[in-house]
Design an enzyme around this catalytic site. Structure first.
Site, short mmCIF file in Angstrom:
data_model
loop_
_atom_site.label_atom_id
_atom_site.label_comp_id
_atom_site.label_asym_id
_atom_site.label_seq_id
_atom_site.Cartn_x
_atom_site.Cartn_y
_atom_site.Cartn_z
N ASP B 9 0.84 -1.19 0.00
CA ASP B 9 0.00 0.00 0.00
C ASP B 9 0.88 1.26 0.00
OD1 ASP B 9 -2.26 1.65 0.42
OD2 ASP B 9 -1.95 1.57 2.59
N ASP B 11 -0.28 4.99 1.00
CA ASP B 11 -0.49 5.95 2.08
C ASP B 11 -0.39 5.32 3.45
OD1 ASP B 11 -0.91 8.04 0.28
OD2 ASP B 11 -2.98 7.41 -0.01
N ASP B 136 -2.20 -0.69 5.84
CA ASP B 136 -2.56 -0.18 7.17
C ASP B 136 -4.07 -0.32 7.44
OD1 ASP B 136 -2.91 1.97 5.19
OD2 ASP B 136 -3.53 3.16 6.92
#
Lengths: 177, 177
Positions: B9, B11, B136
């Site tokens: 991922d 961000d 996240d």
């Protein structure tokens, strides 16, 4: 019953870049290629070798993808597919980074019922999986795709396909019957 | 042996948007939220309700994602992961269409070894599959992901995780050991 997932390709399936590529080439070199001349081939293979690189430039021109023609009957059939399936639009757009926002805006304009959650602009389609995929490139039909439907385009007319559709009316017959 | 596929991922894993979001909020309202105040929550949940919508505006501001800080040790570890795995960077960016080109350019600047074939900007991650995913957001860990590694971020500190890393050094220990 759980809805099946369906991935639909953009270029040469929902949108028509070939008409515009031929028009730009004709604008620059005065030669318009016929359907017969490009059957079974990519445009870069039929023009003189020194011109082959130009299509990459055309495709990465900001705005190129913004006003492409919508393929006949695509909007009406996609509306129904959106109801019946977990519908995703997946385009291998990353080779042409200037196309990203244009493709998003084009979808918003012509297919406003498709939410941002359903759009995927990728490099390779090897990591996307679905029950069904409609695509004009058989190289995208990997093992993670259960039912592989080849959408006819000039470059794939001589290819063998497990399943083929020639237009959006045939998509409707197969997937909305 | 065939390389395993690995999805990473952007961000809050490769890039740090939270520092910038807090700075923009402080610029506009004079209040800087501490790590303690945002632990276990999304920023939109901790600000006054009338301000919650602002983060969407911030995130869709052209340029917001272009100059984000790179997470510590991310470049060095990603370089090694790129050698060992079929590495893909997948970001759920489509909610913020103005971010698309910025994210591509940011990757080109800081992670030039990642080719366009390896980048995927999507809406939902439900259609992407891989052997391993580092993210996240645990909501992205669906059945198509075999090994699910939660990357610690302020909002997930109180979550249970099958497997968790707190920083890129720990990613290296787990995946490059």
């Amino acid at each position: 019953m759980e809805k099946l997932s369906l991935i639909v390709d953009m270029d040469e399936v929902m949108a028509d870049p070939i008409t515009k590529l031929r028009a730009w080439y004709a604008r620059d070199f005065g030669k318009t290629y016929t359907d017969e001349e490009i059957a079974g081939k990519h445009l870069a293979e039929v023009v003189p070798p020194a011109h082959a690189h130009l299509f990459h430039q055309y495709l990465n021109t900001p705005g190129f993808f913004r006003d492409l023609a919508v393929m006949k009957d695509a909007v009406e059939v996609m509306k129904c597919l959106h109801e019946k399936y977990h519908l995703f639009v997946v385009s291998a757009a990353m080779e042409f980074p200037n196309s990203l926002k244009d493709k998003y805006d084009w979808l918003q304009e012509h297919f406003p019922f498709i939410g941002w959650q359903q759009i995927c602009l990728c490099g390779s389609k090897q990591i996307v999986s679905a029950d069904i995929m409609i695509d004009d490139h058989s190289r995208n039909f990997h093992n993670g795709i259960r039912r592989k439907i080849l959408f006819t385009s000039h470059h794939n007319v001589f290819e063998q396909a497990e399943e083929r559709v020639n237009n959006w009316k045939e998509v409707a017959q197969k997937l909305l019957g």
